[in-house]
Design a protein around this motif. Structure first.
Motif, PDB file in Angstrom:
ATOM      1  N   VAL A  31     -11.200  11.449   9.581  1.00  0.00           N
ATOM      2  CA  VAL A  31      -9.951  12.160   9.848  1.00  0.00           C
ATOM      3  C   VAL A  31      -8.772  11.363   9.307  1.00  0.00           C
ATOM      4  O   VAL A  31      -7.847  11.927   8.711  1.00  0.00           O
ATOM      5  N   ARG A  32      -8.805  10.061   9.491  1.00  0.00           N
ATOM      6  CA  ARG A  32      -7.698   9.229   9.018  1.00  0.00           C
ATOM      7  C   ARG A  32      -7.550   9.310   7.500  1.00  0.00           C
ATOM      8  O   ARG A  32      -6.436   9.445   6.976  1.00  0.00           O
ATOM      9  N   ALA A  33      -8.672   9.251   6.783  1.00  0.00           N
ATOM     10  CA  ALA A  33      -8.607   9.320   5.325  1.00  0.00           C
ATOM     11  C   ALA A  33      -8.067  10.673   4.860  1.00  0.00           C
ATOM     12  O   ALA A  33      -7.250  10.741   3.932  1.00  0.00           O
ATOM     13  N   ILE A  34      -8.499  11.740   5.516  1.00  0.00           N
ATOM     14  CA  ILE A  34      -8.019  13.077   5.158  1.00  0.00           C
ATOM     15  C   ILE A  34      -6.526  13.187   5.440  1.00  0.00           C
ATOM     16  O   ILE A  34      -5.755  13.685   4.610  1.00  0.00           O
ATOM     17  N   ALA A  35      -6.098  12.713   6.618  1.00  0.00           N
ATOM     18  CA  ALA A  35      -4.688  12.803   6.994  1.00  0.00           C
ATOM     19  C   ALA A  35      -3.803  12.022   6.033  1.00  0.00           C
ATOM     20  O   ALA A  35      -2.740  12.506   5.629  1.00  0.00           O
ATOM     21  N   ARG A  36      -4.239  10.855   5.651  1.00  0.00           N
ATOM     22  CA  ARG A  36      -3.437  10.044   4.714  1.00  0.00           C
ATOM     23  C   ARG A  36      -3.322  10.743   3.363  1.00  0.00           C
ATOM     24  O   ARG A  36      -2.256  10.759   2.755  1.00  0.00           O
ATOM     25  N   GLN A  37      -4.425  11.301   2.894  1.00  0.00           N
ATOM     26  CA  GLN A  37      -4.396  12.000   1.613  1.00  0.00           C
ATOM     27  C   GLN A  37      -3.524  13.242   1.680  1.00  0.00           C
ATOM     28  O   GLN A  37      -2.850  13.609   0.711  1.00  0.00           O
ATOM     29  N   ALA A  38      -3.510  13.883   2.859  1.00  0.00           N
ATOM     30  CA  ALA A  38      -2.719  15.107   3.044  1.00  0.00           C
ATOM     31  C   ALA A  38      -1.257  14.813   3.338  1.00  0.00           C
ATOM     32  O   ALA A  38      -0.414  15.710   3.280  1.00  0.00           O
TER      33      ALA A  38
END
Length: 204
Positions: free
Chosen positions: A40-47
């Motif tokens: 989730v953290r990786a997705i949120a940062r990319q988004a």
């Protein structure tokens, strides 16, 4: 909508909702690296959003992944182009096109599904998204039935069995790679020989 959310959507420049933005970003990440280890953290940062924003639009990470995988499959399908229409060309040539399409599709989406063996909940949610009738295998079945209705296949042809054989060939290209944890698809007979066998059988 928070200022940060507004900025993210404004920067995207395509009028997408934040939910659509998150799906698109996750799809892009899955396409590049698969689903294994995707957090989730990786997705949120990319988004470009805070971690908790994802839960305003999805029940959990698994729901987001399921939506992104479905979007990824649809993207691959669009890139593969159109399939033959019933009544055009020859049935043999059309089935070769359907099989070649199915093989290319399965090989293209293999990396996305490789990380899901330990995430059965994602597969369950993917199935729950529906979309029945849109998949390649559904279009193959409709094509076969349409050709039979046109009289270009035998009236007593076992179309469900024929479709299952063609779909099974495509699955055979990816399942060994999934379970043996390597990216090599299985070697198969030629598309031409498979289609010939489906159309003519193996009996004397």
């Amino acid at each position: 909508m928070s200022p940060r959310k507004a900025a993210v959507l404004r920067d995207s420049g395509d009028g997408r909702s934040l939910r659509e933005h998150l799906i698109a970003i996750t799809e892009r990440m899955i396409s590049a690296r698969g689903t294994a280890g995707l957090t989730v953290r990786a997705i949120a940062r990319q988004a470009g959003v805070a971690d908790g924003v994802l839960y305003n639009h999805f029940a959990d990470k698994e729901e987001l992944l399921a939506n992104a995988i479905r979007a990824h499959v649809r993207t691959v399908e669009r890139e593969l182009g159109e399939l033959p229409e019933p009544g055009t060309g020859t049935v043999e040539a059309n089935l070769r096109a359907y099989l070649a399409y199915g093989l290319a599709l399965h090989r293209a989406i293999l990396p996305a599904f490789a990380g899901l063996l330990t995430q059965p909940t994602v597969l369950t949610k993917l199935a729950e998204l529906g979309g029945h009738g849109e998949d390649w295998r559904d279009r193959l079945a409709r094509y076969l039935h349409a050709e039979r209705d046109l009289g270009r296949l035998a009236a007593d042809a076992q179309l469900d069995a024929a479709a299952a054989m063609i779909v099974g060939v495509c699955h055979e290209t990816v399942l060994p790679a999934l379970f043996q944890h390597h990216g090599t698809a299985a070697a198969l007979p030629s598309v031409e020989s498979i289609v010939t066998t489906v159309l003519t059988g193996i009996g004397q």
